[in-house]
Design a protein around this motif. Structure first.
Motif, PDB file in Angstrom:
ATOM      1  N   TRP A  71     -50.670  27.069 -20.310  1.00  0.00           N
ATOM      2  CA  TRP A  71     -51.058  26.450 -19.043  1.00  0.00           C
ATOM      3  C   TRP A  71     -49.986  25.453 -18.614  1.00  0.00           C
ATOM      4  O   TRP A  71     -49.391  24.761 -19.450  1.00  0.00           O
ATOM      5  CB  TRP A  71     -52.365  25.671 -19.183  1.00  0.00           C
ATOM      6  N   SER A  72     -49.787  25.334 -17.334  1.00  0.00           N
ATOM      7  CA  SER A  72     -48.885  24.328 -16.781  1.00  0.00           C
ATOM      8  C   SER A  72     -49.654  23.034 -16.539  1.00  0.00           C
ATOM      9  O   SER A  72     -50.705  23.039 -15.890  1.00  0.00           O
ATOM     10  CB  SER A  72     -48.292  24.831 -15.458  1.00  0.00           C
ATOM     11  N   LEU A  73     -49.140  21.925 -17.062  1.00  0.00           N
ATOM     12  CA  LEU A  73     -49.777  20.635 -16.796  1.00  0.00           C
ATOM     13  C   LEU A  73     -49.672  20.255 -15.327  1.00  0.00           C
ATOM     14  O   LEU A  73     -50.483  19.480 -14.814  1.00  0.00           O
ATOM     15  CB  LEU A  73     -49.125  19.549 -17.661  1.00  0.00           C
ATOM     16  N   GLU A  74     -48.685  20.808 -14.652  1.00  0.00           N
ATOM     17  CA  GLU A  74     -48.478  20.480 -13.243  1.00  0.00           C
ATOM     18  C   GLU A  74     -49.411  21.265 -12.330  1.00  0.00           C
ATOM     19  O   GLU A  74     -49.844  20.756 -11.290  1.00  0.00           O
ATOM     20  CB  GLU A  74     -47.024  20.758 -12.865  1.00  0.00           C
ATOM     21  N   ASP A 128     -52.184  23.623 -13.490  1.00  0.00           N
ATOM     22  CA  ASP A 128     -53.436  24.174 -14.015  1.00  0.00           C
ATOM     23  C   ASP A 128     -54.440  23.096 -14.392  1.00  0.00           C
ATOM     24  O   ASP A 128     -55.164  23.217 -15.386  1.00  0.00           O
ATOM     25  CB  ASP A 128     -53.142  25.069 -15.229  1.00  0.00           C
ATOM     26  N   GLY A 129     -54.501  22.024 -13.599  1.00  0.00           N
ATOM     27  CA  GLY A 129     -55.387  20.912 -13.921  1.00  0.00           C
ATOM     28  C   GLY A 129     -56.846  21.305 -14.031  1.00  0.00           C
ATOM     29  O   GLY A 129     -57.547  20.913 -14.966  1.00  0.00           O
ATOM     30  N   ALA A 130     -57.341  22.100 -13.074  1.00  0.00           N
ATOM     31  CA  ALA A 130     -58.757  22.470 -13.077  1.00  0.00           C
ATOM     32  C   ALA A 130     -59.098  23.327 -14.292  1.00  0.00           C
ATOM     33  O   ALA A 130     -60.123  23.114 -14.958  1.00  0.00           O
ATOM     34  CB  ALA A 130     -59.102  23.208 -11.783  1.00  0.00           C
ATOM     35  N   ALA A 131     -58.246  24.298 -14.598  1.00  0.00           N
ATOM     36  CA  ALA A 131     -58.502  25.168 -15.749  1.00  0.00           C
ATOM     37  C   ALA A 131     -58.482  24.369 -17.047  1.00  0.00           C
ATOM     38  O   ALA A 131     -59.304  24.594 -17.945  1.00  0.00           O
ATOM     39  CB  ALA A 131     -57.463  26.289 -15.794  1.00  0.00           C
ATOM     40  N   LEU A 132     -57.573  23.415 -17.154  1.00  0.00           N
ATOM     41  CA  LEU A 132     -57.488  22.596 -18.361  1.00  0.00           C
ATOM     42  C   LEU A 132     -58.708  21.692 -18.497  1.00  0.00           C
ATOM     43  O   LEU A 132     -59.244  21.510 -19.601  1.00  0.00           O
ATOM     44  CB  LEU A 132     -56.201  21.758 -18.327  1.00  0.00           C
ATOM     45  N   ARG A 133     -59.161  21.124 -17.384  1.00  0.00           N
ATOM     46  CA  ARG A 133     -60.350  20.269 -17.419  1.00  0.00           C
ATOM     47  C   ARG A 133     -61.566  21.059 -17.896  1.00  0.00           C
ATOM     48  O   ARG A 133     -62.301  20.634 -18.796  1.00  0.00           O
ATOM     49  CB  ARG A 133     -60.589  19.687 -16.025  1.00  0.00           C
ATOM     50  N   ASP A 134     -61.757  22.237 -17.305  1.00  0.00           N
ATOM     51  CA  ASP A 134     -62.911  23.051 -17.685  1.00  0.00           C
ATOM     52  C   ASP A 134     -62.827  23.474 -19.146  1.00  0.00           C
ATOM     53  O   ASP A 134     -63.828  23.467 -19.872  1.00  0.00           O
ATOM     54  CB  ASP A 134     -62.998  24.282 -16.787  1.00  0.00           C
ATOM     55  N   CYS A 163     -52.648  29.491 -13.423  1.00  0.00           N
ATOM     56  CA  CYS A 163     -52.230  29.810 -12.061  1.00  0.00           C
ATOM     57  C   CYS A 163     -50.917  30.582 -12.107  1.00  0.00           C
ATOM     58  O   CYS A 163     -50.195  30.554 -13.105  1.00  0.00           O
ATOM     59  CB  CYS A 163     -52.022  28.529 -11.247  1.00  0.00           C
ATOM     60  N   GLN A 164     -50.627  31.237 -11.013  1.00  0.00           N
ATOM     61  CA  GLN A 164     -49.343  31.920 -10.910  1.00  0.00           C
ATOM     62  C   GLN A 164     -48.232  30.890 -11.037  1.00  0.00           C
ATOM     63  O   GLN A 164     -48.203  29.896 -10.319  1.00  0.00           O
ATOM     64  CB  GLN A 164     -49.231  32.641  -9.563  1.00  0.00           C
ATOM     65  N   ALA A 165     -47.345  31.095 -11.983  1.00  0.00           N
ATOM     66  CA  ALA A 165     -46.253  30.146 -12.197  1.00  0.00           C
ATOM     67  C   ALA A 165     -45.311  30.137 -10.996  1.00  0.00           C
ATOM     68  O   ALA A 165     -45.203  31.125 -10.271  1.00  0.00           O
ATOM     69  CB  ALA A 165     -45.468  30.531 -13.452  1.00  0.00           C
TER      70      ALA A 165
END
Length: 347
Positions: free
Chosen positions: A103-106, A108-114, A125-127
């Motif tokens: 995941w990209s920290l820049e 993919d915030g929502a995916a990481l939170r969930d 997300c698409q890089a």
């Protein structure tokens, strides 16, 4: 943005309790460009042990923190994207291609939170546009040399059209952007810059590309990032004083090798310049021990401090090329210490 996504998270229905350590790590790194979270799915105990060891060793080079995920998986949080990609390829041999995720920290915030709240791992997300590690060299080879070359000149006094000197070097900022996530990896960016430096030298041998790079009239002196081991033939090179090879200051760590390079270049009519002096390095080394070549000094306000001024006073100002002199303070400093080779006008 990840900052918004990680603020006051609401756990999804039926999710496991939030992992506070993971959420704290994500908040610290929120939005970090070029940084990623590398996930290795839950594996058999012996494979998990090996995976953890690889992640911990990888963190020494890629940065980041190794944490346990909420679903029995392992995470490397905050690693440089390029190094994490190399580590991921190694881990795929252990757990298979489907057993890893980045995941990209820049982005993919929502995916990481969930995920930190216990939800299943969602696809990233698409890089941003950019190559994979395997296709990097091919991607670089397809980029236009002229568009990714930075032209910086030292203007001639009297306003004559041709600059006193012209510096051509890879535009690292543009290269990083063209590399996507891999552009956040310092080692890969250095690799890309070396690739372009070699292509730049070849481009200057082609009249059409040379005209685009040099401009009308051409400079009195050209500075290029030439390799120290550039093959040369005595008497078959440039007219003396018209071409300067720029090497990193780190080359001075091996005085014998540097002197051999200087002598070989000089025999071919090529001058030598060391690039990397700044206020910080002046506080750590005595530049008088460096060979009698041009020295590229990067401007900062700290150069005007008494200690830095005293160190520079021991050098012949004719050897110094002041880089990044894009404001009035830099030009006042140059005039005060007698530096006449000042660059800062991007052509």
């Amino acid at each position: 943005m990840i900052g918004k996504a990680l603020r006051d998270p609401a756990p999804p229905p039926g999710a496991a309790p939030a992992d506070d350590r993971l959420l704290q790590a994500l908040r610290r790194m929120q939005g970090a460009p070029g940084r990623v979270v590398l996930r290795v799915e839950e594996a058999a105990p012996h494979r998990r042990k090996v995976a953890r060891a690889l992640l911990q060793e990888g963190a020494l080079a890629a940065g980041g923190q190794v944490l346990d995920g909420p679903r029995g998986d392992l995470l490397l949080v905050g690693a440089e994207a390029g190094r994490a990609e190399r580590l991921r390829r190694l881990l795929e041999r252990l757990v298979g291609p489907a057993g890893t995720l980045t995941w990209s920290l820049e982005h993919d915030g929502a995916a990481l939170r969930d995920y930190a709240e216990g939800a299943p791992a969602a696809a990233p997300c698409q890089a941003p546009a950019g190559p994979s590690l395997a296709s990097l060299d091919g991607h670089l080879a397809g980029l236009d040399v002229t568009a990714f070359t930075r032209r910086t000149q030292g203007p001639n006094p009297g306003g004559r059209p041709a600059p006193r000197f012209l510096r051509l070097e890879p535009d690292r900022a543009r290269l990083a952007g063209a590399m996507g996530l891999l552009g956040g990896d310092a080692d890969l960016l250095d690799h890309a810059a070396r690739h372009f430096a070699a292509r730049l030298l070849a481009a200057l041998a082609r009249p059409e590309q040379a005209r685009a790079l040099l401009g009308a009239g051409g400079p009195a002196r050209l500075h290029l990032p030439l390799p120290a081991d550039l093959p040369t033939r005595p008497g078959a090179g440039a007219a003396p004083g018209t071409l300067v090879a720029t090497l990193p200051l780190a080359a001075a760590a091996d005085p014998a090798a540097l002197e051999a390079s200087r002598a070989r270049l000089e025999a071919a009519g090529i001058g030598l310049e060391l690039d990397g002096l700044d206020a910080e390095s002046l506080a750590l080394l005595d530049p008088r021990i460096l060979p009698p070549v041009l020295l590229r000094l990067r401007w900062s306000a700290a150069l005007a401090a008494p200690d830095a001024r005293a160190t520079l006073a021991a050098l012949d100002p004719a050897r110094i090329v002041l880089a990044g002199a894009e404001d009035a303070a830099a030009h006042r400093f140059a005039a005060a210490v007698g530096i006449v080779q000042v660059e800062g006008v991007a052509a």
